[in-house]
Design an enzyme around this catalytic site. Structure first.
Site, PDB file in Angstrom:
ATOM      1  N   ASP A 246     -15.244 -51.319 -39.331  1.00  0.00           N
ATOM      2  CA  ASP A 246     -14.832 -50.002 -38.378  1.00  0.00           C
ATOM      3  C   ASP A 246     -15.629 -49.683 -37.416  1.00  0.00           C
ATOM      4  O   ASP A 246     -16.872 -49.132 -37.959  1.00  0.00           O
ATOM      5  CB  ASP A 246     -14.037 -49.118 -38.919  1.00  0.00           C
ATOM      6  CG  ASP A 246     -12.800 -49.473 -39.868  1.00  0.00           C
ATOM      7  OD1 ASP A 246     -12.489 -50.640 -39.762  1.00  0.00           O
ATOM      8  OD2 ASP A 246     -12.385 -48.608 -40.415  1.00  0.00           O
TER       9      ASP A 246
ATOM     10  N   ASP B 215       0.478 -49.671 -39.501  1.00  0.00           N
ATOM     11  CA  ASP B 215      -0.227 -48.595 -40.225  1.00  0.00           C
ATOM     12  C   ASP B 215       0.875 -47.513 -40.177  1.00  0.00           C
ATOM     13  O   ASP B 215       1.631 -47.067 -39.337  1.00  0.00           O
ATOM     14  CB  ASP B 215      -1.304 -48.017 -39.322  1.00  0.00           C
ATOM     15  CG  ASP B 215      -2.156 -48.990 -38.902  1.00  0.00           C
ATOM     16  OD1 ASP B 215      -2.565 -49.989 -39.653  1.00  0.00           O
ATOM     17  OD2 ASP B 215      -2.770 -49.085 -37.572  1.00  0.00           O
TER      18      ASP B 215
END
Length: 246
Positions: free
Chosen positions: A8, A131
Protein backbone atom coordinates in the site's frame (compact mmCIF):
# COMPACT_ATOMS: atom_id res chain seq x y z
CA UNK A 1 -4.32 -20.16 -6.01
CA UNK A 2 -1.84 -17.39 -5.28
CA UNK A 3 -0.60 -15.40 -2.32
CA UNK A 4 -0.65 -11.70 -3.21
CA UNK A 5 1.74 -9.78 -0.93
CA UNK A 6 0.44 -6.23 -0.59
CA UNK A 7 2.20 -2.92 -0.98
CA UNK A 8 0.00 0.00 0.00
CA UNK A 9 1.55 3.26 -1.16
CA UNK A 10 1.17 6.56 0.66
CA UNK A 11 3.48 9.55 0.18
CA UNK A 12 5.84 7.34 -1.81
CA UNK A 13 6.26 4.81 0.99
CA UNK A 14 5.07 1.27 1.68
CA UNK A 15 2.55 1.50 4.52
CA UNK A 16 -0.44 -0.20 6.10
CA UNK A 17 -3.60 1.40 7.39
CA UNK A 18 -5.61 0.08 10.32
CA UNK A 19 -9.19 -0.63 9.17
CA UNK A 20 -8.82 1.86 6.34
CA UNK A 21 -8.09 4.80 8.64
CA UNK A 22 -5.65 7.28 7.09
CA UNK A 23 -4.93 8.61 10.57
CA UNK A 24 -3.63 5.19 11.66
CA UNK A 25 -0.68 4.62 9.35
CA UNK A 26 2.36 2.41 9.86
CA UNK A 27 5.31 2.96 7.51
CA UNK A 28 7.19 -0.24 6.71
CA UNK A 29 9.57 0.78 3.96
CA UNK A 30 10.62 4.10 2.43
CA UNK A 31 11.60 2.31 -0.81
CA UNK A 32 8.69 0.71 -2.68
CA UNK A 33 10.91 -1.03 -5.27
CA UNK A 34 13.08 -2.51 -2.52
CA UNK A 35 9.96 -3.79 -0.78
CA UNK A 36 8.74 -5.43 -3.98
CA UNK A 37 12.16 -7.04 -4.33
CA UNK A 38 11.85 -8.56 -0.87
CA UNK A 39 8.61 -10.26 -1.89
CA UNK A 40 10.08 -11.45 -5.19
CA UNK A 41 13.01 -12.96 -3.32
CA UNK A 42 10.55 -14.95 -1.20
CA UNK A 43 8.77 -16.37 -4.23
CA UNK A 44 6.04 -13.87 -5.11
CA UNK A 45 4.45 -14.42 -8.53
CA UNK A 46 1.84 -11.70 -8.01
CA UNK A 47 1.98 -8.35 -6.23
CA UNK A 48 -1.04 -6.38 -5.01
CA UNK A 49 -0.39 -2.63 -5.02
CA UNK A 50 -2.77 0.04 -3.76
CA UNK A 51 -2.33 3.75 -4.44
CA UNK A 52 -3.77 5.13 -1.20
CA UNK A 53 -3.05 8.69 -2.29
CA UNK A 54 -4.98 7.99 -5.48
CA UNK A 55 -7.87 6.30 -3.71
CA UNK A 56 -8.35 9.37 -1.55
CA UNK A 57 -7.80 12.01 -4.24
CA UNK A 58 -9.54 10.29 -7.15
CA UNK A 59 -6.51 10.33 -9.45
CA UNK A 60 -3.49 8.09 -9.93
CA UNK A 61 -0.63 9.50 -7.83
CA UNK A 62 2.00 6.73 -7.55
CA UNK A 63 2.31 5.71 -11.20
CA UNK A 64 6.07 6.35 -11.22
CA UNK A 65 6.58 3.95 -8.30
CA UNK A 66 4.37 1.32 -9.93
CA UNK A 67 6.25 1.61 -13.23
CA UNK A 68 9.57 1.36 -11.38
CA UNK A 69 8.45 -1.96 -9.89
CA UNK A 70 7.35 -3.44 -13.23
CA UNK A 71 10.63 -2.35 -14.84
CA UNK A 72 12.71 -3.82 -12.04
CA UNK A 73 10.84 -7.15 -12.00
CA UNK A 74 9.51 -7.85 -15.52
CA UNK A 75 8.39 -11.39 -14.64
CA UNK A 76 6.31 -10.22 -11.67
CA UNK A 77 2.57 -9.97 -12.22
CA UNK A 78 1.17 -6.81 -10.67
CA UNK A 79 -2.39 -5.75 -9.94
CA UNK A 80 -3.05 -2.15 -8.93
CA UNK A 81 -5.96 -0.31 -7.38
CA UNK A 82 -6.60 3.17 -6.05
CA UNK A 83 -7.66 6.28 -7.94
CA UNK A 84 -8.56 4.57 -11.22
CA UNK A 85 -11.54 6.72 -12.24
CA UNK A 86 -10.87 7.23 -15.97
CA UNK A 87 -10.14 5.08 -19.01
CA UNK A 88 -6.89 7.01 -19.56
CA UNK A 89 -5.63 6.07 -16.09
CA UNK A 90 -6.40 2.39 -16.68
CA UNK A 91 -4.63 2.49 -20.04
CA UNK A 92 -1.58 4.23 -18.57
CA UNK A 93 -1.27 1.54 -15.93
CA UNK A 94 -1.46 -1.26 -18.50
CA UNK A 95 1.13 0.57 -20.62
CA UNK A 96 3.32 0.77 -17.51
CA UNK A 97 3.36 -3.03 -17.30
CA UNK A 98 0.49 -3.66 -14.87
CA UNK A 99 -1.26 -6.99 -15.45
CA UNK A 100 -4.58 -6.06 -13.82
CA UNK A 101 -6.24 -2.81 -12.79
CA UNK A 102 -8.69 -2.76 -9.91
CA UNK A 103 -11.82 -0.64 -10.06
CA UNK A 104 -13.54 0.27 -6.80
CA UNK A 105 -15.41 3.56 -6.56
CA UNK A 106 -16.16 3.50 -10.30
CA UNK A 107 -18.25 0.36 -9.78
CA UNK A 108 -20.68 2.52 -7.84
CA UNK A 109 -20.39 5.86 -9.61
CA UNK A 110 -20.11 4.89 -13.28
CA UNK A 111 -21.19 1.55 -14.71
CA UNK A 112 -20.66 3.02 -18.18
CA UNK A 113 -17.01 3.71 -17.41
CA UNK A 114 -16.52 0.18 -16.05
CA UNK A 115 -17.97 -1.30 -19.25
CA UNK A 116 -15.79 0.99 -21.37
CA UNK A 117 -12.63 0.01 -19.52
CA UNK A 118 -13.53 -3.68 -19.76
CA UNK A 119 -13.96 -3.35 -23.53
CA UNK A 120 -10.76 -1.36 -24.03
CA UNK A 121 -8.28 -3.31 -21.90
CA UNK A 122 -10.07 -6.66 -21.81
CA UNK A 123 -11.82 -8.41 -18.91
CA UNK A 124 -8.75 -10.47 -18.02
CA UNK A 125 -6.98 -7.23 -17.09
CA UNK A 126 -9.82 -5.91 -14.93
CA UNK A 127 -10.59 -6.62 -11.27
CA UNK A 128 -13.51 -5.44 -9.20
CA UNK A 129 -12.33 -4.17 -5.84
CA UNK A 130 -15.22 -4.30 -3.42
CA UNK A 131 -14.50 -3.03 0.06
CA UNK A 132 -17.27 -3.57 2.57
CA UNK A 133 -17.93 -2.53 6.12
CA UNK A 134 -20.81 -4.39 7.83
CA UNK A 135 -22.01 -5.64 4.44
CA UNK A 136 -22.20 -2.21 2.81
CA UNK A 137 -19.79 -0.96 0.15
CA UNK A 138 -17.27 1.75 1.08
CA UNK A 139 -15.88 4.09 -1.59
CA UNK A 140 -13.40 6.97 -2.02
CA UNK A 141 -10.55 5.05 -0.42
CA UNK A 142 -12.84 3.84 2.41
CA UNK A 143 -13.43 7.44 3.43
CA UNK A 144 -17.12 7.31 2.55
CA UNK A 145 -19.86 4.76 2.93
CA UNK A 146 -22.53 4.01 0.37
CA UNK A 147 -26.05 2.66 0.40
CA UNK A 148 -25.07 -0.24 -1.84
CA UNK A 149 -25.25 -3.77 -0.49
CA UNK A 150 -22.01 -5.60 -1.26
CA UNK A 151 -23.65 -8.91 -2.15
CA UNK A 152 -26.03 -7.21 -4.57
CA UNK A 153 -23.17 -5.40 -6.29
CA UNK A 154 -21.15 -8.60 -6.58
CA UNK A 155 -24.10 -10.28 -8.29
CA UNK A 156 -24.06 -7.63 -11.02
CA UNK A 157 -20.37 -7.94 -11.92
CA UNK A 158 -20.72 -10.50 -14.69
CA UNK A 159 -23.06 -8.15 -16.54
CA UNK A 160 -20.15 -5.79 -17.23
CA UNK A 161 -17.68 -8.53 -18.15
CA UNK A 162 -15.72 -8.70 -14.88
CA UNK A 163 -14.20 -12.07 -14.02
CA UNK A 164 -11.94 -11.19 -11.08
CA UNK A 165 -12.84 -9.80 -7.66
CA UNK A 166 -10.93 -8.64 -4.59
CA UNK A 167 -13.31 -8.57 -1.65
CA UNK A 168 -12.02 -6.75 1.43
CA UNK A 169 -13.60 -6.90 4.84
CA UNK A 170 -12.63 -3.46 6.14
CA UNK A 171 -13.37 -4.32 9.76
CA UNK A 172 -10.73 -7.04 9.56
CA UNK A 173 -8.21 -5.32 7.27
CA UNK A 174 -4.99 -4.51 9.11
CA UNK A 175 -6.48 -5.87 12.34
CA UNK A 176 -5.11 -9.41 11.97
CA UNK A 177 -8.39 -10.77 13.31
CA UNK A 178 -8.68 -13.80 11.02
CA UNK A 179 -10.74 -14.27 7.87
CA UNK A 180 -14.47 -14.91 7.67
CA UNK A 181 -14.44 -17.99 5.44
CA UNK A 182 -18.22 -18.24 5.28
CA UNK A 183 -18.46 -14.68 3.94
CA UNK A 184 -16.17 -15.53 1.04
CA UNK A 185 -18.24 -18.57 0.17
CA UNK A 186 -21.31 -16.34 -0.01
CA UNK A 187 -19.54 -13.72 -2.10
CA UNK A 188 -18.11 -16.29 -4.55
CA UNK A 189 -21.57 -17.82 -4.94
CA UNK A 190 -23.06 -14.39 -5.66
CA UNK A 191 -20.29 -13.55 -8.13
CA UNK A 192 -20.25 -16.87 -9.96
CA UNK A 193 -16.45 -17.00 -9.99
CA UNK A 194 -13.59 -17.30 -7.43
CA UNK A 195 -12.75 -14.37 -5.16
CA UNK A 196 -9.43 -12.99 -3.96
CA UNK A 197 -9.60 -12.98 -0.16
CA UNK A 198 -8.51 -9.74 1.52
CA UNK A 199 -8.54 -8.57 5.13
CA UNK A 200 -7.83 -10.18 8.47
CA UNK A 201 -5.09 -12.70 7.71
CA UNK A 202 -3.05 -13.15 10.87
CA UNK A 203 -1.41 -16.58 10.72
CA UNK A 204 -0.79 -19.60 8.55
CA UNK A 205 -4.05 -21.07 9.83
CA UNK A 206 -5.85 -18.37 7.83
CA UNK A 207 -3.85 -19.27 4.72
CA UNK A 208 -4.80 -22.91 5.29
CA UNK A 209 -8.46 -21.85 5.62
CA UNK A 210 -8.24 -20.17 2.21
CA UNK A 211 -6.81 -23.37 0.75
CA UNK A 212 -9.72 -25.30 2.25
CA UNK A 213 -12.16 -22.98 0.49
CA UNK A 214 -10.93 -24.46 -2.78
CA UNK A 215 -10.26 -22.99 -6.19
CA UNK A 216 -13.96 -22.59 -6.99
CA UNK A 217 -14.28 -20.12 -4.10
CA UNK A 218 -10.84 -18.51 -3.77
CA UNK A 219 -8.46 -17.35 -6.50
CA UNK A 220 -5.97 -16.45 -3.83
CA UNK A 221 -5.35 -14.32 -0.76
CA UNK A 222 -3.86 -10.89 -0.19
CA UNK A 223 -1.55 -10.62 2.80
CA UNK A 224 -0.25 -7.36 4.22
CA UNK A 225 0.36 -6.56 7.86
CA UNK A 226 0.91 -10.20 8.89
CA UNK A 227 3.91 -10.34 6.53
CA UNK A 228 5.25 -6.96 7.57
CA UNK A 229 4.96 -7.88 11.24
CA UNK A 230 6.79 -11.19 10.59
CA UNK A 231 3.91 -13.39 11.72
CA UNK A 232 5.12 -15.76 9.00
CA UNK A 233 7.20 -15.57 5.84
CA UNK A 234 5.81 -15.21 2.34
CA UNK A 235 7.51 -18.46 1.34
CA UNK A 236 5.73 -20.28 4.19
CA UNK A 237 2.42 -18.72 3.13
CA UNK A 238 2.94 -19.87 -0.45
CA UNK A 239 3.82 -23.38 0.75
CA UNK A 240 0.73 -23.50 2.94
CA UNK A 241 -1.55 -22.38 0.14
CA UNK A 242 -0.20 -24.83 -2.43
CA UNK A 243 0.02 -27.69 0.09
CA UNK A 244 3.80 -28.16 -0.04
CA UNK A 245 4.27 -26.96 3.54
CA UNK A 246 3.09 -29.43 6.18
Amino acid sequence: MYVFPAIDMLDGKAVRLFQGDYDQVTVYNDDIVAQAGMWVDQGAKWLHMVDLDGARSGRSVNLEHIAAVTRAFPDLLVQVGGGIRTLETAQRLVEAGVSRVILGTALITSCELVSQIAQEIGPDHLVAGIDARDGMVAIEGWCEGSEVNAAQLVGDLSDVGIKHLVYTDIRRDGAQSGIDAAAYRRIAEAAGFPVIVSGGVTGLDDIAAVRQLGETVAEGVIVGRALYEDNFSLSDAIGTLDGTRA
